[in-house]
Design a protein around this motif. Sequence first.
Motif, PDB file in Angstrom:
ATOM      1  N   THR A 291       0.924  -1.228   0.072  1.00 45.34           N
ATOM      2  CA  THR A 291       0.074   0.149   0.074  1.00 45.34           C
ATOM      3  C   THR A 291       1.029   0.976   0.133  1.00 45.34           C
ATOM      4  O   THR A 291       2.243   1.188   0.149  1.00 45.34           O
TER       5      THR A 291
ATOM      6  N   TRP B 201       6.009   2.836  -1.578  1.00 46.36           N
ATOM      7  CA  TRP B 201       5.170   1.638  -1.159  1.00 46.36           C
ATOM      8  C   TRP B 201       5.635   1.221   0.267  1.00 46.36           C
ATOM      9  O   TRP B 201       6.688   1.016   0.337  1.00 46.36           O
TER      10      TRP B 201
ATOM     11  N   ASN C 146      -0.628   6.011   3.242  1.00 53.48           N
ATOM     12  CA  ASN C 146      -1.982   5.214   3.592  1.00 53.48           C
ATOM     13  C   ASN C 146      -1.867   4.750   5.100  1.00 53.48           C
ATOM     14  O   ASN C 146      -1.812   3.628   5.320  1.00 53.48           O
TER      15      ASN C 146
END
Length: 72
Positions: free
Chosen positions: A38, A64, A42
């Motif tokens: 993700t 990421w 986030n």
Amino acid sequence: MFPYPRSILKQKNRGIGRNLMMNVLRQIPDCRKIALSTRVSNKKAISAYQHWGFTPVAGTMESWANLEYIVE
């Protein structure tokens, strides 16, 4: 328009994600590891994944976050 019905979006913080993960593991009994990625931005997802038992793993892309869940 939302990609998910509003009723699903209202279920946050009620254990829905963890129950979903456990049901997936029951349906695929040979599963020994779940790997996911993700965006590092986030933070809520990363926090939820870690709460469910996922651990961070090294990745090659700095934007990421990579996590994995090992089934014991």
